[in-house]
Write an enzyme that holds these catalytic residues in place. Structure first.
Site, mmCIF file in Angstrom:
data_model
loop_
_atom_site.group_PDB
_atom_site.id
_atom_site.type_symbol
_atom_site.label_atom_id
_atom_site.label_comp_id
_atom_site.label_asym_id
_atom_site.label_seq_id
_atom_site.Cartn_x
_atom_site.Cartn_y
_atom_site.Cartn_z
ATOM 1 N N GLY A 1 0.839 -1.199 0.000
ATOM 2 C CA GLY A 1 0.000 0.000 0.000
ATOM 3 C C GLY A 1 0.863 1.233 0.000
ATOM 4 N N CYS B 1 5.232 -6.332 1.599
ATOM 5 C CA CYS B 1 5.673 -4.939 1.569
ATOM 6 C C CYS B 1 5.022 -4.131 2.704
ATOM 7 C CB CYS B 1 5.404 -4.345 0.189
ATOM 8 S SG CYS B 1 6.294 -2.813 -0.084
ATOM 9 N N TYR B 2 4.076 -3.246 2.384
ATOM 10 C CA TYR B 2 3.416 -2.500 3.459
ATOM 11 C C TYR B 2 2.765 -3.462 4.462
ATOM 12 C CZ TYR B 2 0.279 0.580 5.977
ATOM 13 O OH TYR B 2 -0.371 1.249 6.966
ATOM 14 N N HIS C 1 7.711 -7.946 -3.817
ATOM 15 C CA HIS C 1 6.386 -8.250 -4.381
ATOM 16 C C HIS C 1 6.422 -9.573 -5.157
ATOM 17 C CE1 HIS C 1 4.225 -4.529 -3.425
ATOM 18 N NE2 HIS C 1 5.442 -4.007 -3.415
ATOM 19 N N GLU D 1 3.907 -11.077 -6.376
ATOM 20 C CA GLU D 1 2.802 -11.155 -7.328
ATOM 21 C C GLU D 1 3.151 -10.616 -8.715
ATOM 22 O OE1 GLU D 1 3.137 -9.206 -4.775
ATOM 23 O OE2 GLU D 1 2.179 -7.259 -4.968
ATOM 24 N N ASP E 1 -18.146 -11.208 -22.288
ATOM 25 C CA ASP E 1 -18.755 -11.388 -20.969
ATOM 26 C C ASP E 1 -20.245 -11.725 -21.074
ATOM 27 O OD1 ASP E 1 -16.253 -10.617 -20.205
ATOM 28 O OD2 ASP E 1 -16.817 -8.553 -19.765
ATOM 29 N N LYS F 1 -11.116 -11.646 -16.193
ATOM 30 C CA LYS F 1 -11.387 -11.803 -17.630
ATOM 31 C C LYS F 1 -10.781 -13.096 -18.199
ATOM 32 C CE LYS F 1 -12.861 -9.411 -21.301
ATOM 33 N NZ LYS F 1 -14.052 -8.556 -21.294
#
Ligand code: XMP
Length: 562
Positions: free
Chosen positions: A104, A131-132, A218, A220, A276, A418
């Protein structure tokens, strides 16, 4: 299947998690009288909640938060992103096996800095602070965080100080990790040990005996090549997840729950031609067959062959009930002389509601409205509710429509990304061409004809757009690009064809790469391809004598020109 029931207000997010970790058709929304999107009536109903397993990401506002959820799901573990002030009641319903605290922008020592709610620590479930998130753990459990002597942005090398942790299974010592932080952990909380360090972070990974982990980098992002393995280790080896989130489970559970939910009721769905709404229609059709009617409104702003293609796939191939409405005259009449992009969107939105309502009324009583809402939309609208941001473009979705109709919502894709929607479409046997279709905006070509819209201009744009698409597909680039299209500018310029002076339209080509349309980069298309597109357009589309290529990213531009 153990069940609990819970009293809920119906216009608040409600969902059911199935045993496979999938989410059932969700929100009940009773739509109020009035213009579309007005606040709904609030009614109450017992909502059953079933047990499952998940990892819950507590969001502290990092730009990568949603990416964490996505990576965990890629490991076949169901994952949801929730705000740090979400109540335990709501989280408990997801049956978490562990928590991830996101990064964050704040510093833990600033006033009102968000911190992890007490239940995170009281639950005794494993926690991974990123991280944060790691800094929040440090502060809350009695360590110290301070501004690092040097900020650390970009690649760092992670050195192990202790290799016994299951978090590191399959991870190489001295591997690259992606850092993005100013503050750092100076002193670990009591009971924590250091597992790894980098040049600027003496405690780049730490943990304690209660299964609480902190990592400064990170995992991710793609720039941490072994990051996904770290997240997978956390989910499987530390939290004990079994990995039951699969597309086929999702489909089986969704069909089952749509059947239960809809019963003998009637469902309508607005088909837009996009992936979608197409997947929603196919899923619901598998569940309740002819109880579903799809309405496809031709607003006169669609691309060449769009109506025919949609009708062929859904009516002929899939055998669905489809009402095709040619409303182009109505839309174009209302749009005449309108040049302001937001006015165009508003008119198209309003007209759509009217046409849709008229058609729906002809069907008689309809109980459910199907919508192709996706998880990022849910997260975005939750975030914008708490933190109003400037309207850059008022995106017209079918969402919030139609007014004056009392229907419940069926949103089976509400918890999907998606790429997961595409996988569902493919597993349902939908044609690849439809599943991999690039996004097309609701207001269609109206926001690609700059300035006022006429039939003549729309026809010019359709012809140019058809050539762009055709060449991009022939070059095998269609799937790699987020969107590719032509724009008819309101500029005319001088040219020469044969021995004659011409004064024709300027067409712009836009081709972008993007992950989620929030940011985008202009695609580095091969010059030969651009030359072919340009050449074909000026030769085959009468009225156009110049073609330019848009080389701006988003931000500062947007993908569409209006
Ligand atoms: P922008 O132009 O804001 O577009 O960078 C981001 C994505 O949204 C699409 N877009 C729209 N979609 N109604 C829609 O349904 C709209 O009014 C609208 N405006 C933009 C755009 O095509 C891109 O994918």
């Amino acid at each position: 299947m153990p069940k609990r029931t819970k009293k809920k207000e119906i216009n608040v997010d409600i969902h059911r998690v199935t045993t496979s970790g999938d989410i059932e058709v969700s929100t009940y929304l009773e739509i109020a009288q009035g213009v579309g999107g007005e606040k709904a009536d609030v009614i109450s109903e017992d909502v059953p909640i079933t047990e499952s397993e998940s990892i819950v990401v507590i969001d502290f506002g990092s730009q990568y938060s949603l990416l964490i959820a996505r990576r965990i799901r890629e490991c076949n573990v169901y994952c949801e992103l929730v705000s740090y002030d979400t109540s335990w009641e709501k989280i408990k319903a997801l049956n978490p096996k562990g928590f991830i605290l996101s990064g964050g922008p704040a510093s833990v020592y600033t006033k009102n800095a968000p911190l992890a709610p007490a239940y995170i620590y009281e639950s005794h479930l494993p926690v991974l602070g990123i991280c944060y998130g790691m800094q929040a753990i440090t502060k809350q459990l009695g360590g110290t965080v301070s501004p690092g002597a040097k900020q650390e942005y970009g690649y760092s090398i992670l050195h192990f100080s202790n290799t016994s942790s299951p978090l590191f299974d399959g991870i190489d010592d001295s591997s690259p990790v992606w850092m993005s932080h100013g503050d750092r952990v100076e002193e670990m909380p009591p009971g924590f040990t250091s597992l790894a360090y980098t040049e600027n972070s003496p405690y780049a990974v730490m943990n304690n005996n209660d299964g609480i982990y902190g990592i400064q980098f990170h995992p991710e992002v793609a720039h941490t090549p072994q990051g996904k393995t770290i997240l997978k280790n956390f989910a499987y080896k530390i939290c004990g997840c079994s990995g039951n989130w699969t597309i086929s489970n999702f489909i089986i559970d969704s069909i089952d729950s749509i059947k239960k939910r809809v019963g003998k009721g009637k469902v309508i769905n607005a088909l837009s031609g996009g992936v979608d709404s197409a997947v929603v229609a196919t899923l619901i059709h598998k569940a309740v067959g002819d109880q579903l009617t799809c309405i496809f409104v031709d607003n006169g702003l669609l691309r060449r062959e769009e109506v025919e293609r949609t009708s062929k796939v859904f009516k002929e191939n899939l055998g669905m009930n489809i009402i095709l409405v040619d409303a182009s005259d109505r839309f174009l009449y209302r749009l005449r002389g309108v040049t302001d992009p937001e006015k165009k969107r508003k008119i198209i939105g309003e007209e759509f509601i009217e046409v849709f309502e008229e058609e729906a009324n002809k069907i008689g009583t309809v109980d459910f409205l199907a919508q192709g809402t996706l998880y990022p939309d849910v997260i975005e609208s939750a975030a914008s509710g708490s933190n109003a941001s400037a309207v850059i473009k008022s995106h017209h979705n079918v969402g919030g429509l139609p007014a004056k109709m009392r229907m419940k919502l069926v949103e089976p894709l509400r918890y999907l990304f998606k790429d997961e929607v595409r996988k569902v479409g493919l597993q349902l046997g939908m044609p690849e061409e439809m599943v991999w279709r690039q996004p097309f905006p609701g207001p269609g070509l109206a926001i690609r004809v700059i300035g006022d819209i006429t039939r003549e201009k729309l026809e010019i744009l359709r012809s140019a757009d058809f050539i762009v698409m055709n060449e991009i597909k022939k070059a095998g680039l269609y799937r790699q690009l987020w969107q590719t299209f032509a724009v008819l500018t309101d500029v005319k310029s001088v040219g020469v064809m044969g021995d004659y002076r011409t004064y024709g339209y300027l067409v712009a080509i836009r081709a972008v790469t993007s992950e989620d349309a929030m940011t985008a980069d202009w695609a580095r298309l091969p010059y030969d391809l651009l030359a072919r597109i340009s050449n074909r357009i000026v030769n085959e589309v009468s009225g156009v004598n110049r073609v330019v290529y848009d080389i701006t990213s988003k931000p500062p531009s947007t993908i569409e020109w209006e």
